[in-house]
Design a protein around this motif. Sequence first.
Motif, mmCIF file in Angstrom:
data_model
loop_
_atom_site.group_PDB
_atom_site.id
_atom_site.type_symbol
_atom_site.label_atom_id
_atom_site.label_comp_id
_atom_site.label_asym_id
_atom_site.label_seq_id
_atom_site.Cartn_x
_atom_site.Cartn_y
_atom_site.Cartn_z
ATOM 1 N N LEU A 65 19.236 32.518 39.317
ATOM 2 C CA LEU A 65 20.624 32.666 39.733
ATOM 3 C C LEU A 65 21.399 33.558 38.769
ATOM 4 N N GLN A 66 21.129 33.422 37.474
ATOM 5 C CA GLN A 66 21.792 34.283 36.507
ATOM 6 C C GLN A 66 21.424 35.743 36.739
ATOM 7 N N LYS A 67 20.166 36.014 37.049
ATOM 8 C CA LYS A 67 19.727 37.384 37.320
ATOM 9 C C LYS A 67 20.398 37.937 38.579
ATOM 10 N N VAL A 68 20.506 37.096 39.606
ATOM 11 C CA VAL A 68 21.128 37.544 40.850
ATOM 12 C C VAL A 68 22.583 37.910 40.606
ATOM 13 N N LYS A 111 24.145 44.722 39.477
ATOM 14 C CA LYS A 111 25.248 45.641 39.713
ATOM 15 C C LYS A 111 24.823 46.652 40.760
ATOM 16 N N LEU A 112 25.687 46.931 41.698
ATOM 17 C CA LEU A 112 25.387 47.919 42.722
ATOM 18 C C LEU A 112 25.613 49.320 42.167
ATOM 19 N N LYS A 113 24.688 50.216 42.449
ATOM 20 C CA LYS A 113 24.863 51.611 42.065
ATOM 21 C C LYS A 113 25.688 52.295 43.138
ATOM 22 N N ALA A 114 26.249 53.444 42.810
ATOM 23 C CA ALA A 114 27.103 54.167 43.760
ATOM 24 C C ALA A 114 26.327 54.548 45.015
ATOM 25 N N LYS A 115 25.066 54.952 44.855
ATOM 26 C CA LYS A 115 24.253 55.337 46.004
ATOM 27 C C LYS A 115 24.013 54.131 46.913
ATOM 28 N N ASP A 116 23.789 52.952 46.334
ATOM 29 C CA ASP A 116 23.581 51.738 47.118
ATOM 30 C C ASP A 116 24.851 51.361 47.882
ATOM 31 N N CYS A 117 26.002 51.531 47.250
ATOM 32 C CA CYS A 117 27.276 51.221 47.905
ATOM 33 C C CYS A 117 27.486 52.125 49.108
ATOM 34 N N ASP A 118 27.189 53.408 48.932
ATOM 35 C CA ASP A 118 27.367 54.348 50.042
ATOM 36 C C ASP A 118 26.415 54.027 51.183
ATOM 37 N N VAL A 129 34.501 49.774 50.745
ATOM 38 C CA VAL A 129 35.499 49.376 49.747
ATOM 39 C C VAL A 129 35.037 48.122 49.005
ATOM 40 N N ALA A 130 34.517 47.155 49.735
ATOM 41 C CA ALA A 130 34.040 45.919 49.085
ATOM 42 C C ALA A 130 32.871 46.208 48.154
ATOM 43 N N ALA A 131 31.930 47.043 48.582
ATOM 44 C CA ALA A 131 30.779 47.362 47.737
ATOM 45 C C ALA A 131 31.201 48.145 46.502
ATOM 46 N N LYS A 132 32.152 49.059 46.660
ATOM 47 C CA LYS A 132 32.635 49.828 45.504
ATOM 48 C C LYS A 132 33.361 48.916 44.521
ATOM 49 N N LEU A 133 34.099 47.934 45.036
ATOM 50 C CA LEU A 133 34.767 47.005 44.133
ATOM 51 C C LEU A 133 33.759 46.181 43.346
ATOM 52 N N LEU A 134 32.691 45.740 44.019
ATOM 53 C CA LEU A 134 31.705 44.902 43.345
ATOM 54 C C LEU A 134 30.818 45.700 42.399
ATOM 55 N N GLY A 135 30.591 46.953 42.688
ATOM 56 C CA GLY A 135 29.689 47.757 41.873
ATOM 57 C C GLY A 135 30.389 48.674 40.901
ATOM 58 N N GLN A 186 35.403 41.970 38.247
ATOM 59 C CA GLN A 186 34.047 41.553 37.872
ATOM 60 C C GLN A 186 34.007 41.021 36.438
ATOM 61 N N GLU A 187 34.710 41.687 35.555
ATOM 62 C CA GLU A 187 34.744 41.236 34.155
ATOM 63 C C GLU A 187 35.385 39.858 34.061
ATOM 64 N N GLY A 188 36.447 39.641 34.810
ATOM 65 C CA GLY A 188 37.082 38.325 34.829
ATOM 66 C C GLY A 188 36.155 37.256 35.375
ATOM 67 N N ARG A 189 35.349 37.603 36.383
ATOM 68 C CA ARG A 189 34.394 36.652 36.947
ATOM 69 C C ARG A 189 33.299 36.320 35.942
ATOM 70 N N GLU A 190 32.773 37.348 35.276
ATOM 71 C CA GLU A 190 31.679 37.118 34.330
ATOM 72 C C GLU A 190 32.126 36.331 33.105
ATOM 73 N N MET A 191 33.366 36.544 32.686
ATOM 74 C CA MET A 191 33.878 35.855 31.500
ATOM 75 C C MET A 191 34.640 34.576 31.841
ATOM 76 N N ALA A 192 34.619 34.196 33.118
ATOM 77 C CA ALA A 192 35.304 32.988 33.594
ATOM 78 C C ALA A 192 36.787 33.012 33.259
ATOM 79 N N GLN A 193 37.406 34.179 33.421
ATOM 80 C CA GLN A 193 38.840 34.338 33.195
ATOM 81 C C GLN A 193 39.516 34.496 34.560
ATOM 82 N N THR A 194 39.923 33.385 35.099
ATOM 83 C CA THR A 194 40.517 33.378 36.430
ATOM 84 C C THR A 194 41.790 34.209 36.472
ATOM 85 N N ASP A 195 42.565 34.173 35.392
ATOM 86 C CA ASP A 195 43.811 34.940 35.377
ATOM 87 C C ASP A 195 43.552 36.439 35.496
#
Length: 142
Positions: free
Chosen positions: A9-12, A16-23, A93-99, A109-118
């Motif tokens: 689960l940690q690996k999943v 990170k999505l690459k730009a080519k994958d997002c497109d 747009v969603a894929a670009k935001l996630l990647g 994404q940084e807020g999610r990884e660091m558990a910073q909800t704010d």
Amino acid sequence: MISSENKLLQKVWQVKLKAKDCDYYGSTQGIIPIFLNTLHRIAAIDPKLKEVAYTTYGLSPWGMMTRVYLPSATPSIFVGMRLGLSYCWRSLVAAKLLGASKGIGYLIQEGREMAQTDLMLVGVFLIGLIGLIAMKKKILNS
């Protein structure tokens, strides 16, 4: 000790999505609405129309395609293209935001990884504020 499924689960979550994958992901989302709308309209063509075109006019299969099926399905094809374009844009747009590696998507994404909800909420509200401003500008310019 971390179990093997927790490691998976940690690996999943770290993928990170690459730009080519997002497109690629964004562009493939539009195929299904176009295909389904076209298929539905071709299946809904009046059997009498097909019979008259085939027997009375003696159209070949290519003639049936160009003179009966395509003109009948054209409005549905354009509806499918309109839906497909909106699906493509939304998923892109969603894929670009996630990647993202910088910008608002990276902030979320940084807020999610660091558990910073704010931090995550600031990014989400910022996107909403930009959308609201863009919508008001569009309304005022209309």
